[in-house]
Enzyme design. Sequence first.
Site, PDB file in Angstrom:
ATOM      1  N   LYS A  96       0.814  -1.231   0.000  1.00  0.00           N
ATOM      2  CA  LYS A  96       0.000   0.000   0.000  1.00  0.00           C
ATOM      3  C   LYS A  96       0.841   1.272   0.000  1.00  0.00           C
ATOM      4  CE  LYS A  96      -4.424  -1.559   1.778  1.00  0.00           C
ATOM      5  NZ  LYS A  96      -4.220  -2.966   2.202  1.00  0.00           N
ATOM      6  N   GLU A 118     -10.587   7.159   4.268  1.00  0.00           N
ATOM      7  CA  GLU A 118     -11.225   6.275   5.218  1.00  0.00           C
ATOM      8  C   GLU A 118     -10.303   5.080   5.400  1.00  0.00           C
ATOM      9  OE1 GLU A 118     -11.937   6.346   2.040  1.00  0.00           O
ATOM     10  OE2 GLU A 118     -11.425   4.260   1.545  1.00  0.00           O
ATOM     11  N   SER A 385       1.907  -9.726  -0.887  1.00  0.00           N
ATOM     12  CA  SER A 385       1.547  -8.308  -0.745  1.00  0.00           C
ATOM     13  C   SER A 385       1.893  -7.699   0.604  1.00  0.00           C
ATOM     14  CB  SER A 385       0.052  -8.127  -1.025  1.00  0.00           C
ATOM     15  OG  SER A 385      -0.721  -8.996  -0.216  1.00  0.00           O
TER      16      SER A 385
HETATM   17  C1  LIG Z   1      -5.028  -4.059   1.688  1.00  0.00           C
HETATM   18  C2  LIG Z   1      -4.290  -5.294   1.419  1.00  0.00           C
HETATM   19  C3  LIG Z   1      -4.638  -6.157   0.354  1.00  0.00           C
HETATM   20  C4  LIG Z   1      -5.843  -5.962  -0.513  1.00  0.00           C
HETATM   21  O1  LIG Z   1      -5.844  -4.810  -1.307  1.00  0.00           O
HETATM   22  P1  LIG Z   1      -5.650  -4.882  -2.895  1.00  0.00           P
HETATM   23  O2  LIG Z   1      -6.028  -3.507  -3.326  1.00  0.00           O
HETATM   24  O3  LIG Z   1      -6.554  -5.937  -3.432  1.00  0.00           O
HETATM   25  O4  LIG Z   1      -4.227  -5.199  -3.151  1.00  0.00           O
HETATM   26  C5  LIG Z   1      -3.846  -7.274   0.115  1.00  0.00           C
HETATM   27  N1  LIG Z   1      -2.770  -7.547   0.876  1.00  0.00           N
HETATM   28  C6  LIG Z   1      -2.411  -6.742   1.913  1.00  0.00           C
HETATM   29  C7  LIG Z   1      -1.206  -7.124   2.716  1.00  0.00           C
HETATM   30  C8  LIG Z   1      -3.147  -5.599   2.214  1.00  0.00           C
HETATM   31  O5  LIG Z   1      -2.783  -4.821   3.243  1.00  0.00           O
END
Ligand SMILES: *Cc1c(COP(=O)(O)O)cnc(C)c1O
Length: 405
Positions: A96, A118, A385
């Site tokens: 993010k 938000e 992610s």
């Molecule tokens: C917020 C989040 C997601 C989901 O958000 P996407 O916009 O689908 O990428 C996935 N993995 C993590 C670690 C997150 O914090």
Amino acid sequence: MTDSINDYKLPDSRGYFGDYGGSFVPPELQDVLDEITESYLAIRKDESFLKELAMLNRHFTGRPSPIFHAKNLSEKIGGADIYLKREDLNHTGAHKINHCLGEALLAKKMGKKKLIAETGAGQHGVALATAATIVGLECDIYMGIIDIKKEYPNVIRMKILGAKVIPVDRGTQTLKDAVDAAFEAYLEDPVTQLYAIGSVVGPHPFPMMVRDFQKIVGIEAEQQFLEMTGKDPDNLVACVGGGSNAIGLFSAFLEKREINIYGVEPAGKGFKEGEHAATLSFGKPGTLHGFHSYLLQDEAGDPLPVYSVASGLDYPGVGPQHSLLKDIGRVNYVTADDKEAIDAFFGLSRSDGIIPAIESAHAVAFAAKLAKKEGKGKTILVNLSGRGDKDIDFVIETYGKEYGL
Ligand SMILES: *Cc1c(COP(=O)(O)O)cnc(C)c1O
């Protein structure tokens, strides 16, 4: 360097990816969005903007994030080789920060004083508060009071970082009403504030902008994977909530038709209404939060309740570009349920010493199944992610016994 975020054909000038996307907002907000679009299209060609963003990506976030060959996991499965793009190693622990830094820097260049957003579980709030601080902006985060109680450590993080957390006590007291409250506050003063959306969702230009800022993941991965293996990966896998980490990885590879691409949605407790958040797998096209896309909705077009063990995947809509990629068959959208994700959470922790975010564990779970099917000699690149530190208390409380803890 300048080409990295400038080379897109989609969306069209009205923000459409095929039939999806667009901008469904009141006229007074449309004027504001048009101004953001114009500024963004100019600023993303600006050398000083690109240089500053590249500097922050490198020296603040710690990019490029490495690719790791998860040999132990691959051997345990006995099939294709699994590689991980380590977005969990970024400062703040997830992907993010990539788009939050982009949005913060854009706001700064536009002369704004404050970022507004938000947050549900607090991950977007923490990443945005961090980006606001380093760029030198104020930051107001709207959060439902139920979420404030549930996600207290993230509330504290935001406050330590100097952001203001504004409790929202109306309606459901969770994400949906936090979105409404944040939008109202934004409309009161769109001149000195910028609304920073947390995924590739919302009205144009956000799905385009957030994707462009996330594409660095795919651009790095393409080159790193080639250096490591001499080839492109055979398969890509990423989890899909709103879809930002997935589109970030996929974008760099979409034109290479021989690569199979999988987006993994949360099947939660099962496929009954209200027990999952697998929007592309079970939804229908509709309009929510100012954009047109696949949506989990009832007969009247109102969003259905959704659920996933991963709060970051828990959204009844999905980024409009994913809807197009589904319809044209370029990306396969599949699912992993709570149990499979938690298995993968412990599995990767214990095979390769990496505790993944429960969101990312959905991608790992599907990759493990795919590895078996693909067999030896094939490769799978997973977008990891985020890291799982934020999830450990919850996992131990809920699943500890089952896993011998
Ligand atoms: C917020 C989040 C997601 C989901 O958000 P996407 O916009 O689908 O990428 C996935 N993995 C993590 C670690 C997150 O914090």
